[in-house]
Design a protein around this motif. Structure first.
Motif, PDB file in Angstrom:
ATOM      1  N   GLU A 145      -5.253  -5.684 -21.848  1.00 23.70           N
ATOM      2  CA  GLU A 145      -6.351  -5.227 -21.538  1.00 23.70           C
ATOM      3  C   GLU A 145      -6.205  -3.655 -21.409  1.00 23.70           C
ATOM      4  O   GLU A 145      -5.201  -2.940 -21.869  1.00 23.70           O
ATOM      5  CB  GLU A 145      -5.731  -5.740 -19.956  1.00 23.70           C
ATOM      6  N   THR A 146      -7.278  -2.650 -21.596  1.00 25.08           N
ATOM      7  CA  THR A 146      -7.416  -0.766 -21.296  1.00 25.08           C
ATOM      8  C   THR A 146      -8.073  -0.888 -20.531  1.00 25.08           C
ATOM      9  O   THR A 146      -8.578  -1.605 -19.440  1.00 25.08           O
ATOM     10  CB  THR A 146      -8.140  -1.332 -22.641  1.00 25.08           C
ATOM     11  N   ILE A 147      -6.610   0.321 -19.675  1.00 22.76           N
ATOM     12  CA  ILE A 147      -7.356   1.189 -18.423  1.00 22.76           C
ATOM     13  C   ILE A 147      -7.311   2.486 -19.383  1.00 22.76           C
ATOM     14  O   ILE A 147      -6.679   2.918 -20.049  1.00 22.76           O
ATOM     15  CB  ILE A 147      -6.021   1.319 -17.527  1.00 22.76           C
TER      16      ILE A 147
ATOM     17  N   GLU B 229      -6.839  -4.109 -10.236  1.00 23.75           N
ATOM     18  CA  GLU B 229      -5.803  -5.397 -10.880  1.00 23.75           C
ATOM     19  C   GLU B 229      -4.932  -3.985 -10.436  1.00 23.75           C
ATOM     20  O   GLU B 229      -4.240  -2.889 -10.529  1.00 23.75           O
ATOM     21  CB  GLU B 229      -6.796  -4.979 -12.337  1.00 23.75           C
ATOM     22  N   PHE B 230      -3.298  -5.180 -11.196  1.00 23.17           N
ATOM     23  CA  PHE B 230      -2.324  -4.669 -11.318  1.00 23.17           C
ATOM     24  C   PHE B 230      -1.689  -4.495 -12.522  1.00 23.17           C
ATOM     25  O   PHE B 230      -1.590  -5.984 -12.859  1.00 23.17           O
ATOM     26  CB  PHE B 230      -0.870  -4.458 -10.210  1.00 23.17           C
ATOM     27  N   MET B 231      -1.571  -3.229 -13.264  1.00 29.80           N
ATOM     28  CA  MET B 231      -1.579  -3.084 -14.875  1.00 29.80           C
ATOM     29  C   MET B 231       0.004  -3.142 -15.023  1.00 29.80           C
ATOM     30  O   MET B 231       0.513  -2.453 -15.314  1.00 29.80           O
ATOM     31  CB  MET B 231      -2.517  -2.972 -14.990  1.00 29.80           C
ATOM     32  N   VAL B 232       1.159  -4.210 -15.076  1.00 30.55           N
ATOM     33  CA  VAL B 232       2.061  -3.911 -16.442  1.00 30.55           C
ATOM     34  C   VAL B 232       1.815  -2.964 -17.526  1.00 30.55           C
ATOM     35  O   VAL B 232       1.077  -3.117 -18.192  1.00 30.55           O
ATOM     36  CB  VAL B 232       3.198  -4.978 -16.277  1.00 30.55           C
ATOM     37  N   LEU B 233       2.401  -1.596 -17.747  1.00 32.82           N
ATOM     38  CA  LEU B 233       1.599  -1.314 -19.051  1.00 32.82           C
ATOM     39  C   LEU B 233       2.656  -1.554 -20.121  1.00 32.82           C
ATOM     40  O   LEU B 233       4.308  -1.366 -19.375  1.00 32.82           O
ATOM     41  CB  LEU B 233       1.824   0.748 -18.907  1.00 32.82           C
ATOM     42  N   ALA B 234       1.951  -1.950 -20.813  1.00 31.79           N
ATOM     43  CA  ALA B 234       2.823  -1.974 -22.250  1.00 31.79           C
ATOM     44  C   ALA B 234       2.368  -2.209 -23.594  1.00 31.79           C
ATOM     45  O   ALA B 234       0.584  -2.701 -23.555  1.00 31.79           O
ATOM     46  CB  ALA B 234       3.614  -3.208 -22.386  1.00 31.79           C
ATOM     47  N   ASP B 235       2.330  -1.587 -24.417  1.00 31.18           N
ATOM     48  CA  ASP B 235       1.401  -0.934 -26.128  1.00 31.18           C
ATOM     49  C   ASP B 235       1.135  -2.964 -25.911  1.00 31.18           C
ATOM     50  O   ASP B 235       0.118  -3.126 -26.344  1.00 31.18           O
ATOM     51  CB  ASP B 235       2.044  -0.880 -26.568  1.00 31.18           C
TER      52      ASP B 235
ATOM     53  N   VAL C   8      -6.063   7.073 -21.908  1.00 28.60           N
ATOM     54  CA  VAL C   8      -6.539   5.412 -22.632  1.00 28.60           C
ATOM     55  C   VAL C   8      -5.178   4.938 -22.223  1.00 28.60           C
ATOM     56  O   VAL C   8      -3.965   5.227 -23.532  1.00 28.60           O
ATOM     57  CB  VAL C   8      -7.022   5.139 -23.821  1.00 28.60           C
ATOM     58  N   ALA C   9      -4.745   3.251 -21.253  1.00 30.01           N
ATOM     59  CA  ALA C   9      -3.994   2.789 -22.143  1.00 30.01           C
ATOM     60  C   ALA C   9      -3.728   1.437 -22.072  1.00 30.01           C
ATOM     61  O   ALA C   9      -4.890   1.140 -21.568  1.00 30.01           O
ATOM     62  CB  ALA C   9      -2.496   3.346 -21.055  1.00 30.01           C
ATOM     63  N   LYS C  10      -2.219  -0.090 -22.485  1.00 28.15           N
ATOM     64  CA  LYS C  10      -2.607  -0.627 -22.207  1.00 28.15           C
ATOM     65  C   LYS C  10      -1.701  -1.273 -21.689  1.00 28.15           C
ATOM     66  O   LYS C  10      -0.889  -0.812 -21.090  1.00 28.15           O
ATOM     67  CB  LYS C  10      -2.059  -0.948 -23.984  1.00 28.15           C
ATOM     68  N   GLY C  11      -2.235  -1.839 -20.817  1.00 28.93           N
ATOM     69  CA  GLY C  11      -1.548  -2.935 -19.751  1.00 28.93           C
ATOM     70  C   GLY C  11      -2.166  -4.637 -19.413  1.00 28.93           C
ATOM     71  O   GLY C  11      -2.859  -5.262 -20.325  1.00 28.93           O
ATOM     72  N   ILE C  12      -0.948  -5.120 -19.291  1.00 28.36           N
ATOM     73  CA  ILE C  12      -1.210  -6.738 -18.870  1.00 28.36           C
ATOM     74  C   ILE C  12      -1.497  -7.093 -17.588  1.00 28.36           C
ATOM     75  O   ILE C  12      -0.690  -6.394 -16.124  1.00 28.36           O
ATOM     76  CB  ILE C  12       0.142  -7.631 -19.104  1.00 28.36           C
TER      77      ILE C  12
END
Length: 567
Positions: free
Chosen positions: A219-221, A209-215, A402-406
RNA sequence: CGGGGCGUAGCGCAGCCCGGUAGCGCACUGCGUUCGGGACGCAGGGGUCGGAGGUUCAAAUCCUCUCGCCCCGACCA
């Protein structure tokens, strides 16, 4: 382009319906308007952003050797029945009948339609590999559409489908798409990360998955700093850890009353123990089987991992009646000691918990000091929980963050799931029929626009990355004096002629109104022409992102613009 | 699907509890003054109060049904 020639209905007030940043700002900036839940009209400025993203996607798809097609939005039920998805897809598939009572659906994705095309038209290995893509409106009747374009029911998607002779050839096609996606999101000016994702039931070997990082991401990565590993939490593998070996003695099993305390939080604070010493017992229903899953109190069960271990389609918590029937206690007091008639599986981390606290299979009661082997037979151990911050990386390169992503893109190895169901063959060099090996690859185009805003905004509005901005420069004459207006027109014409996309705010509005609308709209550079600086023969070039302003003579504007837009 | 909330002018809202024939701010139209961070004055236009039924002399307001929208949740013991 003159502002007055476009419908840009900016709003001064926040619309009540929007909570999310991107949703609110797109409505306020006059880019979208809602037609029904999860269904939007793109107004001129909003559409320009979509077109920008589409163009980048198209260029990179073409560069990667994919060919563009356009499939229909409506597709007949027969194709979906062939793969079983007419039943399997459930309510998300919007179905309808035509005037002859034939079943149709609005396409939520297009594996069936493209595989049908392939099997009809492609005959020989000489035509492979082949990769088709389209940019098209999709419809998924989401349970709960939300966040504007982030989770709409109707949305714009780029979907691509590759067909190869062999698994290893398919991996090459997959890698090409992976690389193309990396270029696409880089070119869009977004901060993103490609993460390992669950392949789910579809099987196959790889999925990212390609996740744009944003709070604000849903999704959690997890990832390591060195970049050696990154994955969706659902997917992240966890290796068994070594016994910390604190050498504690086993103490005597003891039942204690825990009246009404059914949650980890309640039990641990009541007994004054850390949650790591509690082992919770969750009953999961997976296919025909019900199993008891043991995980440490500070860990979460990952139902996908449970289902995979059991070879089931999915695993879900068992209903309370089942829990009571199997444990003889209400929900909240299940435990492995004396639990009969149900298979027990446990997360690796449980192995090392000594003197654990567990439910006693009796209302309002827990056991202290339960121990493996002594008090209950050793269950099957496996990786059954979600990763959390601080867990060791499965690649051995430090601990996970851990980070949040879209999720804006997803690439997938499909194998022969669809080609088999639909008889999509080609003839190999020996003249034998072979099943095509497929991959599928999606990008949420409209969601990418929303994700870009989530990642790039401030209190005043949007700050578009240059490559996907609706315009490059917003030109603002600040008075109605003839010299100002004349110069504005000249600059507009010369910049436009040089390929700079200019939004010329030709409205007879006060400067403040223009400034505020410009900040809201997020065009990356503002060009101000006012009597003040013009008295010194200068105009102002301002960066939306930094607020930095430089005064330059009008004849240097073009060169200045080109320098900024290149980077 | 469960829970909560909301539908009154383009947007944001008040009025509803306690029925008496609809109001505020912004936006919009005209004229004038203003003009470098959401101007001001005067004069205007615009709402079958989501829809249907009921109660009543009278309903935005009370009752019933319905449609739509938003938010949270969908069971971690």
């Amino acid at each position: 382009m003159r502002f007055s020639h476009l419908l840009i209905p900016t709003l001064r007030d926040d619309p009540g319906e929007a909570e999310t940043v991107s949703h609110r700002l797109m409505l306020r900036a006059g880019m979208i308007r809602k037609v029904a839940a999860g269904i939007y009209t793109f107004l001129p400025v909003g559409l320009r952003i979509i077109r920008k993203i589409e163009q980048i996607v198209r260029e990179e798809m073409n560069r990667a050797g994919a060919q563009e097609v356009l499939m229909p939005i409506a597709s007949p039920a027969e194709l979906w029945r062939e793969t079983g998805r007419w039943e399997y897809y459930g309510k998300e598939l919007l179905r309808f009948k035509d005037r002859h009572e034939r079943d149709f659906c609005l396409g939520p994705t297009h594996e069936e339609v493209i595989t049908d095309l392939f099997r009809r038209e492609v005959r020989s290995y000489r035509q492979l590999p082949i990769n088709f893509y389209q940019i098209q409106t999709k419809f998924r009747d989401e349970i709960r559409p939300r966040f504007g374009l982030m989770r709409g029911r109707e949305f714009i998607m780029k979907d691509a489908y590759s067909f190869d002779r062999t698994e290893s050839a398919a991996r090459i096609s997959y890698q090409k798409m992976y690389d193309a996606y990396t270029r696409i999101f880089t070119r869009c000016g977004l901060t993103f990360r490609a993460v390992e994702a669950d392949t789910g039931l579809i099987g196959g070997t790889s999925s990212h998955e390609f996740m744009v990082l944003a709070d604000t991401g849903e999704e959690t990565i997890v990832y390591t700093d060195e970049g050696g590993y990154s994955a969706n939490v659902e997917r992240a593998e966890l290796l068994p850890e070594a016994d910390p070996g604190d050498g504690q003695d086993q103490e005597a099993l003891q039942a204690v009353p825990t009246p009404g305390m059914s949650t980890v939080e309640q039990v641990t604070s009541f007994l004054k123990i850390p949650p790591q010493r509690l082992v919770k017992t969750l009953l999961y229903r997976a296919g025909q089987e019900t199993v008891a899953v043991l995980v440490r109190g500070d860990h979460e069960v990952n139902p996908i991992k449970v289902a995979r271990l059991l070879g089931a389609v999915e695993a879900a918590l068992a209903p309370p009646e089942t829990v009571t029937a199997l444990t003889g206690a209400p929900v909240g007091f299940a435990g492995p000691v004396g639990l009969k008639g149900v298979r027990i599986i446990a997360d690796h981390a449980v192995r090392h918990v000594r003197n654990m606290v567990v439910g006693a299979n009796k209302a309002d009661t827990h056991y202290l000091n339960a121990n493996l082997d002594r008090d209950f037979p050793p269950p099957q151990f496996a990786d059954l929980r979600n990763a959390k911050a601080g867990d060791p990386s499965p690649r051995g390169d430090g601990s996970l963050k851990v980070a949040k992503g879209i999720e804006v893109g997803h690439v997938f190895m499909l194998g022969t799931k669809y080609s088999q169901a639909m008889n999509a063959h080609f003839l190999d060099p020996q003249g034998q029929e072979q099943l095509a090996v497929m991959g599928c690859y999606g990008i949420g185009v409209s969601r990418t626009a929303a994700a870009a805003i989530e990642q790039n905004h401030d209190a005043k509005g949007i700050i578009w990355p240059v490559p996907i901005a609706p315009f490059h420069v917003q030109l603002m004459p600040l008075s109605q004096s003839a010299t100002v207006l004349h110069l504005a027109e000249q600059l507009h014409d010369s910049l436009s002629a040089a390929g700079v996309e200019v939004l010329w705010d030709d409205r007879d509005e006060r400067a403040g109104v223009k400034f505020n609308d410009a900040d809201l709209l997020g065009v990356p550079y503002h060009l101000l022409i006012g009597d003040k600086s013009l008295a010194q023969g200068l105009v102002e070039w301002k960066s939306r992102r930094t607020g930095q302003t430089v005064k330059i003579p009008p004849d240097q504007v073009l060169a200045h613009a080109q320098r900024h837009l290149q980077s």
